[in-house]
Every structure is written in structure tokens, then in C-alpha cells.
Motif scaffolding. Structure first.
Motif, short mmCIF file in Angstrom:
data_model
loop_
_atom_site.label_atom_id
_atom_site.label_comp_id
_atom_site.label_asym_id
_atom_site.label_seq_id
_atom_site.Cartn_x
_atom_site.Cartn_y
_atom_site.Cartn_z
N ILE A 59 0.83 -1.21 0.00
CA ILE A 59 0.00 0.00 0.00
C ILE A 59 0.86 1.26 0.00
O ILE A 59 1.83 1.36 0.75
CB ILE A 59 -0.95 -0.01 1.21
CG1 ILE A 59 -1.94 -1.15 1.05
CG2 ILE A 59 -1.68 1.32 1.34
CD1 ILE A 59 -2.93 -1.28 2.16
N GLN A 60 0.46 2.21 -0.83
CA GLN A 60 1.11 3.52 -0.90
C GLN A 60 0.98 4.22 0.45
O GLN A 60 -0.08 4.19 1.06
CB GLN A 60 0.42 4.34 -2.00
CG GLN A 60 1.01 5.68 -2.26
CD GLN A 60 2.28 5.60 -3.06
OE1 GLN A 60 2.60 4.57 -3.62
NE2 GLN A 60 3.02 6.68 -3.10
N GLY A 86 -5.05 11.24 2.64
CA GLY A 86 -4.71 10.63 1.37
C GLY A 86 -5.77 9.67 0.89
O GLY A 86 -6.11 9.64 -0.29
N ALA A 87 -6.32 8.88 1.80
CA ALA A 87 -7.38 7.93 1.45
C ALA A 87 -8.63 8.69 0.98
O ALA A 87 -9.25 8.31 -0.02
CB ALA A 87 -7.71 7.04 2.63
N LEU A 136 -2.01 6.51 1.11
CA LEU A 136 -3.31 5.90 1.35
C LEU A 136 -3.48 5.44 2.78
O LEU A 136 -4.59 5.19 3.23
CB LEU A 136 -3.54 4.74 0.38
CG LEU A 136 -3.65 5.13 -1.08
CD1 LEU A 136 -3.82 3.90 -1.95
CD2 LEU A 136 -4.79 6.10 -1.32
N LYS A 137 -2.39 5.32 3.52
CA LYS A 137 -2.48 4.98 4.94
C LYS A 137 -2.90 6.19 5.77
O LYS A 137 -3.47 6.04 6.84
CB LYS A 137 -1.14 4.44 5.44
CG LYS A 137 -0.77 3.11 4.84
CD LYS A 137 0.58 2.64 5.35
CE LYS A 137 0.96 1.33 4.72
NZ LYS A 137 2.27 0.85 5.16
N GLY A 171 -8.13 10.03 -2.58
CA GLY A 171 -8.35 9.00 -3.59
C GLY A 171 -9.83 8.71 -3.79
O GLY A 171 -10.32 8.60 -4.92
#
Length: 166
Positions: free
Chosen positions: A80-81, A89-90, A84-85, A93
Motif C-alpha cells: 500500500i502507498q 490521502g485515502a 493511502l495509509k 483518492g
């Protein structure tokens, strides 16, 4: 190439196959689109060109992966990028995906212009663009897309509540 656990990495051959399959499907689906009377091209032109581009990109990704495997640098693990954590960021997206879904689900009822103006403004503000710049670029982006599709490509976009106005 060393695999780091904080980045999403997918083998290029997997992505290439997905792109090539999607491109082939786009060409297949577009083959049934009607042609425009008196014009040398029809509604299938843009999706067919995009499908060909997807296939070419897919083949290039596959070739790149083959070269990486020959050099011993191939990636075969998913991770996982780091962005995205992070909750922001999540959400970023998901916000981009939400914009596409909004156009698909509510485009006919609300209209392309209205959804684009609101959603582009929301995205720009989310990414901390100043409000005047966000409004300007949302209007500019919406206007350019409307002009490109409606006047250049002759593809009508849904007008929604502006149906009697435009």
C-alpha cells in the motif's frame, strides 16, 4: 529494484494485461456505435482510438516488465502507498472516484455542467487551492470539457436541469 513496504507496487505485466483487455473491450463496445450521417467518422472514433492507445500502453508495460525480469528487477508483490495509509490521502483518492461516480449516477438528472462545477471546486478546495482559483479553474475546466465534447466532438453531454436553457 528493492521493494519497499510503504509503496504500492504491482507488476507491470499485470497492469499491462488489464490495460490491453480494457482497450480491446473499448474497441469491441465502440464497434456497435452509430456513424454520423454525412461525416467520415462516427461516435465510435474516440472510444476506438482510446482503446488502441490502451492496448499499446498495455503492451509497452508488458515489455517493460519483461525487460525488468531479464535484469532481475521485477516486482511481484502488492503493498500500500503510504499516502493511502493517511486518512487525508485515502479521502483524496476516494474523492476522485466519487466525482466519476457522481457523473455516471446523476449526470442525466443534474447535468454535466452543474456536477462538474461543484465537484471540481470541491476537489480543488480539498487539495488546498485558494477559493478564487478553485472557482476559476473549475469553471475553466468545465467550460473546456463542455466545448470540446459538445462542439468539437459533437457528443452531447447531459444538461439535466439546464435542458431548456442550453
Amino acid at each position: 529494484r528493492e521493494l519497499r513496504e510503504d509503496h504500492m507496487q504491482i507488476a507491470d505485466s499485470v497492469l499491462g494485461a488489464i490495460f490491453a483487455i480494457l482497450g480491446a473491450y473499448m474497441i469491441y463496445a465502440a464497434s456497435g456505435f452509430p456513424s454520423f450521417p454525412g461525416q467520415p467518422y462516427g461516435a465510435s472514433l474516440l472510444p476506438t482510438l482510446l482503446g488502441v492507445a490502451f492496448i499499446v500502453c498495455g503492451l509497452l508495460l508488458g515489455w517493460r516488465d519483461l525487460r525488468a525480469r531479464q535484469l532481475g528487477n521485477a516486482i511481484t508483490v502488492f503493498a500500500i502507498q503510504p499516502a493511502l495509509k493517511d486518512p487525508r490521502g485515502a479521502i483524496s483518492g476516494l474523492l476522485v472516484v466519487a466525482v466519476v461516480l457522481m457523473q455516471i449516477l446523476f449526470g442525466d438528472a443534474i447535468g454535466f455542467i452543474q456536477i462538474s462545477l461543484v465537484m471540481l471546486t470541491v476537489i480543488f478546495l480539498w487539495f488546498r487551492v485558494r477559493i478564487l482559483n478553485a472557482l476559476f479553474f473549475a469553471a475553466l475546466g468545465t467550460g473546456v470539457c463542455w466545448w470540446l465534447f459538445s462542439f468539437v466532438l459533437k457528443v452531447p453531454l447531459p444538461r439535466g436541469i439546464l435542458d431548456g436553457v442550453l
